[in-house]
Design a protein around this motif. Structure first.
Motif, PDB file in Angstrom:
ATOM      1  N   TYR A  21       1.677   9.345  -3.226  1.00 49.26           N
ATOM      2  CA  TYR A  21       0.636   8.500  -2.753  1.00 49.26           C
ATOM      3  C   TYR A  21       1.323   7.932  -1.487  1.00 49.26           C
ATOM      4  CZ  TYR A  21      -2.283   9.611  -6.608  1.00 49.26           C
ATOM      5  OH  TYR A  21      -3.276  10.223  -7.377  1.00 49.26           O
ATOM      6  N   GLU A  22       0.506   7.319  -0.605  1.00 48.83           N
ATOM      7  CA  GLU A  22       1.040   6.652   0.493  1.00 48.83           C
ATOM      8  C   GLU A  22       0.324   5.709   1.259  1.00 48.83           C
ATOM      9  OE1 GLU A  22       4.004   6.800   2.584  1.00 48.83           O
ATOM     10  OE2 GLU A  22       3.072   5.138   3.300  1.00 48.83           O
ATOM     11  N   ALA A  23       0.700   4.432   1.161  1.00 45.67           N
ATOM     12  CA  ALA A  23      -0.159   3.264   1.424  1.00 45.67           C
ATOM     13  C   ALA A  23      -0.442   3.318   2.962  1.00 45.67           C
ATOM     14  CB  ALA A  23       0.623   1.852   1.158  1.00 45.67           C
ATOM     15  N   LYS A  24       0.349   3.782   3.826  1.00 40.38           N
ATOM     16  CA  LYS A  24      -0.003   4.023   5.448  1.00 40.38           C
ATOM     17  C   LYS A  24      -1.025   5.089   5.395  1.00 40.38           C
ATOM     18  CE  LYS A  24       4.400   3.828   6.276  1.00 40.38           C
ATOM     19  NZ  LYS A  24       5.751   3.417   6.777  1.00 40.38           N
ATOM     20  N   SER A  62      -3.127   6.313   2.558  1.00 39.36           N
ATOM     21  CA  SER A  62      -3.905   4.886   2.294  1.00 39.36           C
ATOM     22  C   SER A  62      -4.344   4.524   1.014  1.00 39.36           C
ATOM     23  CB  SER A  62      -5.334   5.047   3.281  1.00 39.36           C
ATOM     24  OG  SER A  62      -4.982   5.260   4.605  1.00 39.36           O
ATOM     25  N   LYS A  63      -3.456   5.194   0.058  1.00 31.98           N
ATOM     26  CA  LYS A  63      -3.424   4.916  -1.275  1.00 31.98           C
ATOM     27  C   LYS A  63      -2.241   4.440  -2.044  1.00 31.98           C
ATOM     28  CE  LYS A  63      -7.303   7.614  -3.073  1.00 31.98           C
ATOM     29  NZ  LYS A  63      -7.808   8.387  -4.192  1.00 31.98           N
ATOM     30  N   THR A  64      -2.378   3.407  -2.627  1.00 37.21           N
ATOM     31  CA  THR A  64      -1.074   2.888  -3.324  1.00 37.21           C
ATOM     32  C   THR A  64      -1.155   2.667  -4.835  1.00 37.21           C
ATOM     33  OG1 THR A  64       0.902   1.349  -2.923  1.00 37.21           O
ATOM     34  CG2 THR A  64      -1.369   0.494  -2.965  1.00 37.21           C
ATOM     35  N   MET A  95      -3.609  -3.350   4.417  1.00 38.20           N
ATOM     36  CA  MET A  95      -2.558  -3.118   2.932  1.00 38.20           C
ATOM     37  C   MET A  95      -3.330  -3.948   2.028  1.00 38.20           C
ATOM     38  SD  MET A  95      -0.138  -0.824   3.407  1.00 38.20           S
ATOM     39  CE  MET A  95       0.114   0.050   4.914  1.00 38.20           C
ATOM     40  N   LYS A 118      -1.036   0.458  -7.758  1.00 36.74           N
ATOM     41  CA  LYS A 118      -1.082  -0.928  -7.975  1.00 36.74           C
ATOM     42  C   LYS A 118      -0.684  -1.609  -9.303  1.00 36.74           C
ATOM     43  CE  LYS A 118      -5.126  -4.092  -8.038  1.00 36.74           C
ATOM     44  NZ  LYS A 118      -6.747  -4.007  -7.791  1.00 36.74           N
ATOM     45  N   TYR A 132      -5.725  -4.250  -1.049  1.00 34.63           N
ATOM     46  CA  TYR A 132      -6.457  -3.232  -1.856  1.00 34.63           C
ATOM     47  C   TYR A 132      -8.075  -3.245  -1.593  1.00 34.63           C
ATOM     48  CZ  TYR A 132      -2.551  -4.072  -4.867  1.00 34.63           C
ATOM     49  OH  TYR A 132      -1.132  -4.122  -5.201  1.00 34.63           O
ATOM     50  N   SER A 156      -7.206   2.760  -3.133  1.00 40.66           N
ATOM     51  CA  SER A 156      -6.977   2.586  -1.804  1.00 40.66           C
ATOM     52  C   SER A 156      -6.703   1.206  -1.059  1.00 40.66           C
ATOM     53  CB  SER A 156      -8.545   3.154  -1.433  1.00 40.66           C
ATOM     54  OG  SER A 156      -8.589   4.350  -1.852  1.00 40.66           O
ATOM     55  N   VAL A 157      -6.237   1.370   0.036  1.00 35.53           N
ATOM     56  CA  VAL A 157      -5.996   0.072   0.718  1.00 35.53           C
ATOM     57  C   VAL A 157      -6.693   0.075   2.102  1.00 35.53           C
ATOM     58  CG1 VAL A 157      -3.915  -0.403  -0.591  1.00 35.53           C
ATOM     59  CG2 VAL A 157      -3.710   1.221   1.595  1.00 35.53           C
TER      60      VAL A 157
END
Lengths: 414, 118
Positions: free
Chosen positions: A185-188, A212-214, A236, A216, A238, A231-232
């Motif tokens: 999972y990669e927030a960017k 685009s998911k992190t 960044m 939580k 939620y 998803s973010v």
């Protein structure tokens, strides 16, 4: 008279190369290493791809370190103290180091200090993951230590947060050892690691990459039972309603590295907020005379080959005789960071090596170096990306009072 | 088809086309990209790095690697075979621990000196 001309703190790739360079120039050198073997993080980097620039071959991290360890062990000018930890440094006309080990508390004096104590991983708690505190949540480096040094598999069903190279390499490693990696999972919105690692570590093993998911939240008492992913947006934040619970027993976080400078800060050595390491001149000397900083405590490198190179620069300088410096600030624009940040005009070589990262992805970029507004050096780049550090040799011989500026321009890529 | 070259960190995006005359490759910055692309669409190969068990309490596993590339589809079999291998002496970096592993023509070498403390 100090015990040693140079004391190197840290026996990883930076410390090994710095010690060898100093001792080759005749300096009595000591390496202080907190672990039971030399090699630093390379001990657990069993994957290959190291040394392509320096040795022209693809070595494992262990092999790369071994080449330096062999030389250090054979060098009559280098002493090594293992399982020894520096707890304090005091400055007078020399440096007095207090270290602790099974021998008790020792005091060691040095004419020059070389910090080569690396960086630390950002932890789950530093990236706002909420929930309980179960076992099974660890950084990628800790997981790598379990698998590659201790021969222990840290979990069976793993989720990886962060798509940096270490996370990708651990996804492959855990899969090869029989764990199931449920996803990275990669927030960017773009992966942080090299594309070749996405291919050979994820695609080869059918491991999904979720951008685009992190993560939580974590769940579980005693042992991790599940994570909540979400998803973010590009800020960044939620996105409500996208939460999903993924049952797993292990969460591996690979979310960045921070240079370790607690000892340097205790000596009031100024740090560059961009690199999080000390400001240095072209010899890797910090703003404190006689104190050098090399490797990942200076700034986080992507290639160990460059770590060795800068460490050797510092080692050679530390073996020389002390002389007052004439420091000139380098102005910069368009960079995430540029190292060195200062020039010592009294010890300039015909060419100075600089390392930099662009502030943002650029195409058709140009690096211009000016002295008092006049361009003295220019270089073009097809592509520049922040995760890829560039090395450039610049002929520079400014005089005192002149203004040196590094300027990076080019089309920004969204 | 499109491939990402994994030979070096440049990660070139390759366009690969199979024609009657052979395989046509574009997008490569160096000639190693052509060799990679042709192999990747005909018989993909990978190097493998892993660890083997040892008999030494203070050195429970030793890092190893293939000293060349092996067919990608043989990776699970080589991993399973290496689970049965035990290093029972203090090897040096570069020593061969399994010659010609599973008839691939590639050796498995130790990548660290095992005589170090710890």
């Amino acid at each position: 008279m100090a015990d040693y001309k140079a004391v190197v703190i840290g026996g990883g790739p930076a410390g090994l190369a710095a010690a060898l360079a100093a001792a080759d120039k005749g300096a009595g050198t000591l390496i202080i290493e907190r672990e039971n073997r030399l090699g630093g993080i390379l001990k657990q980097c069993i994957h290959d791809g190291f040394g392509v620039i320096r040795f022209g071959e693809k070595l494992s991290g262990c092999e790369y370190a071994q080449r330096f360890i062999d030389k250090v062990k054979a060098h009559p000018g280098i002493e090594v103290r293992l399982l020894t930890f520096v707890i304090d440094i005091k400055k007078s006309d020399i440096f007095t180091i207090t270290a602790t080990s099974s021998r008790g508390i020792e005091t060691i004096t040095a004419e020059n200090l070389i910090f080569a104590n690396g960086c630390r991983e950002r932890t789950a708690r530093q990236v706002n993951i909420h929930g309980t505190r179960p076992a099974g949540v660890m950084t990628a480096g800790v997981a790598q230590n379990y698998v590659n040094l201790q021969g222990v598999l840290p979990g069976k069903r793993c989720v990886i947060l962060g798509s940096g190279d270490i996370g990708l390499i651990m996804a492959r490693r855990l899969t090869l050892e029989g764990a199931r990696v449920l996803g990275v999972y990669e927030a960017k919105s773009t992966p942080s690691g090299l594309t070749r690692n996405i291919v050979q570590c994820l695609h080869d093993f059918d491991i999904p990459l979720h951008l685009s998911k992190t993560v939580k939240r974590v769940f579980g008492h005693g042992r991790l039972e599940a994570v909540e992913v979400c998803s973010v947006n590009d800020k960044m934040e939620y996105i409500d309603g996208t939460e999903e619970i993924i049952p797993c027993d292990t969460l591996i976080v690979s979310v960045g590295l921070i240079p370790e400078n607690e000892l340097a800060e205790s000596l009031n050595i100024p740090l560059d907020p961009r690199t999080r390491g000390p400001f240095v001149d072209q010899n890797m000397m910090t703003l404190e005379d006689g104190v050098y900083s090399v490797g990942n405590c200076l700034h986080v490198h992507d290639l160990v080959d460059y770590v060795s190179e800068t460490a050797e620069t510092a080692g050679r300088a530390a073996a020389g005789s002390k002389a007052p410096r004439e420091l000139l600030d380098i102005e910069q624009e368009g960079f995430l960071y540029l190292v060195p940040q200062k020039l010592d005009l009294d010890s300039l070589a015909p060419e100075t090596v600089f390392y930099f990262r662009t502030a943002m992805p650029r195409e058709a970029a140009t690096l211009d170096v000016t002295v008092d507004g006049e361009v003295v050096f220019s270089k073009k780049y097809q592509n520049l990306k922040p995760p890829e550090m560039e090395r450039v040799e610049v002929p520079l011989s400014p005089k005192k009072g002149q203004t040196v500026k590094f300027f990076l321009s080019g089309r920004e890529v969204k | 088809m499109r491939l990402v070259c994994i030979v070096c960190p440049n990660s070139c995006l390759l366009e690969v086309e199979k024609t009657d005359a052979g395989v046509k490759v574009t997008g490569n910055k160096c000639k190693r990209g052509i060799t990679f692309a042709i192999e990747e669409v005909t018989a993909p190969k990978r190097s493998l790095t892993t660890t083997v068990r040892t008999v030494f309490e203070n050195f429970p596993v030793a890092p190893v690697r293939t000293n060349g590339e092996i067919p990608k589809e043989k990776i699970p079999a080589v991993m399973a075979y290496l689970k049965t291998v035990v290093a029972d002496k203090r090897y040096k970096a570069g020593d061969v621990i399994c010659g010609n592993v599973l008839d691939t023509g590639v050796d498995i070498i130790i990548t660290i000196d095992m005589d170090q403390e710890g």
